[in-house]
Design an enzyme around this catalytic site. Structure first.
Site, PDB file in Angstrom:
ATOM      1  N   ARG A 189     -19.903 -44.870   0.004  1.00 56.49           N
ATOM      2  CA  ARG A 189     -19.316 -46.211  -0.105  1.00 56.49           C
ATOM      3  C   ARG A 189     -19.876 -47.149   0.961  1.00 56.49           C
ATOM      4  NH1 ARG A 189     -14.292 -45.946  -2.419  1.00 56.49           N
ATOM      5  NH2 ARG A 189     -13.945 -43.967  -1.325  1.00 56.49           N
ATOM      6  N   TYR A 190     -20.043 -46.643   2.179  1.00 56.65           N
ATOM      7  CA  TYR A 190     -20.546 -47.443   3.300  1.00 56.65           C
ATOM      8  C   TYR A 190     -21.956 -46.959   3.630  1.00 56.65           C
ATOM      9  CZ  TYR A 190     -15.468 -47.915   3.921  1.00 56.65           C
ATOM     10  OH  TYR A 190     -14.138 -48.123   3.735  1.00 56.65           O
ATOM     11  N   ARG A 246     -22.303 -43.673   6.225  1.00 54.26           N
ATOM     12  CA  ARG A 246     -21.503 -42.447   6.132  1.00 54.26           C
ATOM     13  C   ARG A 246     -21.238 -42.092   4.680  1.00 54.26           C
ATOM     14  NH1 ARG A 246     -16.810 -46.531   7.705  1.00 54.26           N
ATOM     15  NH2 ARG A 246     -18.695 -47.697   8.003  1.00 54.26           N
ATOM     16  N   CYS A 298      -5.879 -28.048  -2.731  1.00 48.93           N
ATOM     17  CA  CYS A 298      -5.172 -28.347  -1.481  1.00 48.93           C
ATOM     18  C   CYS A 298      -4.113 -27.277  -1.248  1.00 48.93           C
ATOM     19  CB  CYS A 298      -4.455 -29.694  -1.577  1.00 48.93           C
ATOM     20  SG  CYS A 298      -5.563 -31.084  -1.822  1.00 48.93           S
ATOM     21  N   CYS A 321       0.703 -33.407  -2.468  1.00 48.67           N
ATOM     22  CA  CYS A 321       1.592 -34.479  -2.018  1.00 48.67           C
ATOM     23  C   CYS A 321       1.911 -35.357  -3.227  1.00 48.67           C
ATOM     24  CB  CYS A 321       0.898 -35.294  -0.939  1.00 48.67           C
ATOM     25  SG  CYS A 321       0.166 -34.255   0.352  1.00 48.67           S
ATOM     26  N   CYS A 355      -0.210 -38.562  -3.613  1.00 48.81           N
ATOM     27  CA  CYS A 355      -1.647 -38.398  -3.361  1.00 48.81           C
ATOM     28  C   CYS A 355      -2.491 -39.458  -4.071  1.00 48.81           C
ATOM     29  CB  CYS A 355      -2.089 -37.012  -3.828  1.00 48.81           C
ATOM     30  SG  CYS A 355      -3.865 -36.769  -3.670  1.00 48.81           S
ATOM     31  N   ARG A 411      -5.607 -39.079  -4.697  1.00 44.12           N
ATOM     32  CA  ARG A 411      -6.554 -38.408  -5.606  1.00 44.12           C
ATOM     33  C   ARG A 411      -5.799 -37.461  -6.532  1.00 44.12           C
ATOM     34  NH1 ARG A 411     -10.539 -37.685  -0.937  1.00 44.12           N
ATOM     35  NH2 ARG A 411     -11.724 -39.618  -1.090  1.00 44.12           N
ATOM     36  N   ASP A 413      -1.603 -46.116  -1.576  1.00 47.81           N
ATOM     37  CA  ASP A 413      -2.530 -46.549  -2.624  1.00 47.81           C
ATOM     38  C   ASP A 413      -1.805 -46.691  -3.957  1.00 47.81           C
ATOM     39  OD1 ASP A 413      -4.962 -46.623  -1.092  1.00 47.81           O
ATOM     40  OD2 ASP A 413      -4.773 -44.441  -0.934  1.00 47.81           O
ATOM     41  N   ASP A 470      -6.938 -49.371   1.467  1.00 45.71           N
ATOM     42  CA  ASP A 470      -8.152 -49.086   0.702  1.00 45.71           C
ATOM     43  C   ASP A 470      -8.129 -50.001  -0.510  1.00 45.71           C
ATOM     44  OD1 ASP A 470     -10.432 -47.244   0.677  1.00 45.71           O
ATOM     45  OD2 ASP A 470      -8.983 -45.843   1.554  1.00 45.71           O
ATOM     46  N   LYS A 517     -12.018 -49.716   3.126  1.00 47.70           N
ATOM     47  CA  LYS A 517     -10.796 -49.960   3.900  1.00 47.70           C
ATOM     48  C   LYS A 517     -10.887 -51.289   4.639  1.00 47.70           C
ATOM     49  CE  LYS A 517      -9.877 -45.158   4.970  1.00 47.70           C
ATOM     50  NZ  LYS A 517     -11.054 -44.727   4.177  1.00 47.70           N
TER      51      LYS A 517
HETATM   52  S1  SF4 Z   1      -2.926 -36.306  -0.015  1.00 44.22           S
HETATM   53 FE1  SF4 Z   1      -3.879 -35.412  -1.855  1.00 44.22          FE
HETATM   54  S2  SF4 Z   1      -5.858 -34.637  -1.142  1.00 44.22           S
HETATM   55 FE2  SF4 Z   1      -4.559 -34.898   0.675  1.00 44.22          FE
HETATM   56  S3  SF4 Z   1      -3.519 -32.899   0.993  1.00 44.22           S
HETATM   57 FE3  SF4 Z   1      -2.133 -34.201  -0.217  1.00 44.22          FE
HETATM   58  S4  SF4 Z   1      -2.613 -33.615  -2.334  1.00 44.22           S
HETATM   59 FE4  SF4 Z   1      -4.355 -32.932  -1.103  1.00 44.22          FE
END
Ligand code: SF4
Length: 352
Positions: A94-95, A98, A107, A111, A114, A116, A276, A313, A320
C-alpha cells in the site's frame, strides 16, 4: 464458568464451557452468525470472561452475538482495501517503503470486530512453499521496501521453524531494515511464546519488532505479561495496537488503565484504531467525535510514552490517517496561533 483445556470453536463448545446459555443452540440468528464468521476462544479468555457480551469487555470481544447479523449500508467486505494493493498472493503493498506479508489467515481467537473477518478462519489459507517464495521474491526485487510487516491472520500461529524461515529469508534481503510481526498470541495464547518461538525471531542483521493486539487491561494476565517479558528480555522492542470499541474500552478510565498496563509490561502503545467498517460490527463503532474526546481526555492524564496515535484506515485502501484532535489553530490576522494545553487552556503563540 467451566474451565476448558482447548479452544472453543463452535456455539456448542461455548455452551459446554458455560460462556453461552443453552438457548443459544436454538437461536437461528446466532446459528447464521456462527456460519458467516469463524469462532475461536482460547481457554485463557474463557477463564477471563465475567458476564455476557452486553456487560463484560472480554466476552464482548470474542462471543458471537445476534448484532453481527446486521450489516449497515456503509459496511464493506474488505474495509481497509487490502485487495486493491495485492500484487502477489500474501503481499499487500500500500505504501512505497513497506509491505504486509500475510503467510496465513488463521488466528488463535476470532475477534467479533475483526477488520479481516471475511478472510480469516480455520484452515486459514496458509501460503504454500511456492507461494511464500514468490512473496519473499517480491520483497527481494524491490529495493524501496524498507520494512516488512508480517501479519495475517496471526503469524505466531506458524511453527517456530516456519517463522525462522521467514525471518532468515527477510534478513538476507539487505534493503529490509525492519521485520515487524503483528500478533494476538502473546495476549490470548501466551504459552505459544515458547523459547523456540523467541529464538525463531532472532535476525542477524535486521531489526525485529513485535506488535501485539490488546484492547483491555484485563487481557494482560500474569501469563500474558510473562510472554511479553520473554520477548522483551530477548531484546525485541514491543508495540501495541488497540481498537477503540464501544462496550469494551470506550471510557477514559479504561483506556488509561490499558495504556499504563501496556507500558508497565514494556509495550509502547502505538496505534489506537478507529473501528473499521467491517460487516456486522456496527454495535462496536463510536463516532470520530467521541474518539477525539477520549484522546483529548487522555492527553491530560498520561505521559507521551503512554499515548498511542488515534488512526483511521480509510476505506478503499487509502491507508491510515491520524484523526486525533488538534492542539493548534490556524494563524489569525496577527500571525498568532492558539495552542491548547493539556488542561484545555488556550495560549497565543507566535513563531517569529
Ligand atoms: S483482529 Fe482479526 S486478524 Fe487480528 S487476531 Fe482478531 S480475528 Fe485475527
Amino acid at each position: 464458568m467451566t474451565h476448558r483445556a482447548t479452544t472453543a470453536r463452535s456455539l456448542s463448545d461455548l455452551v459446554a464451557a458455560g460462556a453461552l446459555p443453552r438457548a443459544a443452540l436454538d437461536d437461528a440468528v446466532l446459528a447464521q452468525v456462527a456460519n458467516d464468521y469463524a469462532i475461536a476462544v482460547t481457554p485463557e479468555l474463557l477463564d477471563l470472561m465475567d458476564g455476557s457480551p452486553e456487560r463484560d469487555p472480554i466476552a464482548r470481544q470474542f462471543l458471537p452475538t445476534a448484532h453481527e447479523a446486521t450489516t449497515t449500508p456503509a459496511e464493506l467486505a474488505d474495509p481497509i482495501g487490502d485487495h486493491a494493493h495485492a500484487p502477489v498472493k500474501g503481499i499487500v503493498h500500500r505504501y512505497p517503503d513497506r509491505v504486509l506479508l500475510k503467510p496465513l489467515h488463521a488466528c488463535p481467537v476470532y475477534c467479533r470486530f475483526c477488520f479481516r473477518r471475511e478472510q480469516v478462519g480455520p484452515g486459514g489459507e496458509a501460503l504454500d512453499d511456492a507461494e511464500l517464495d514468490a512473496a519473499l521474491d517480491y520483497v527481494a526485487r524491490r529495493p524501496e521496501i524498507w520494512e516488512v510487516i508480517v501479519t495475517g491472520g496471526d503469524p505466531f500461529m506458524l511453527s517456530p521453524r516456519r517463522i525462522s524461515r521467514i525471518v532468515r529469508a527477510l534478513d538476507a534481503v539487505t534493503h529490509v531494515a525492519v521485520i515487524r510481526f503483528h500478533s494476538r498470541v502473546p495476549i490470548v495464547d501466551a504459552a505459544r511464546v515458547s523459547d523456540e518461538l523467541v529464538a525463531a525471531l532472532k535476525a542477524e542483521r535486521a531489526a525485529v519488532y513485535v506488535g501485539v493486539h490488546c484492547n483491555h487491561a484485563r487481557e494482560l494476565t500474569p501469563a500474558a505479561r510473562a510472554s511479553l517479558a520473554r520477548l522483551a528480555d530477548a531484546g525485541i522492542p514491543l508495540l501495541s495496537q488497540s481498537v477503540l470499541l464501544r462496550g469494551v474500552n470506550d471510557s477514559v478510565e479504561v483506556l488509561e488503565a490499558l495504556f499504563r498496563a501496556l507500558v508497565a509490561a514494556r509495550v509502547k502503545p502505538y496505534y489506537l484504531h478507529h473501528p473499521d467498517l467491517a460487516r456486522g460490527t456496527g454495535h462496536f463503532r463510536l463516532s470520530i467525535d467521541e474518539g477525539q474526546a477520549l484522546m483529548r481526555a487522555l492527553r491530560g492524564r498520561l505521559s507521551g510514552l503512554c499515548q498511542p496515535t488515534y488512526v483511521l484506515d480509510t476505506p478503499g485502501g487509502h491507508g491510515k490517517s491520524p484523526i486525533g484532535p488538534s492542539y493548534v489553530s490556524n494563524p489569525g490576522p496577527d500571525g498568532k496561533r492558539a495552542i491548547v494545553d493539556y488542561l484545555g487552556g488556550e495560549h497565543a503563540y507566535v513563531s517569529e
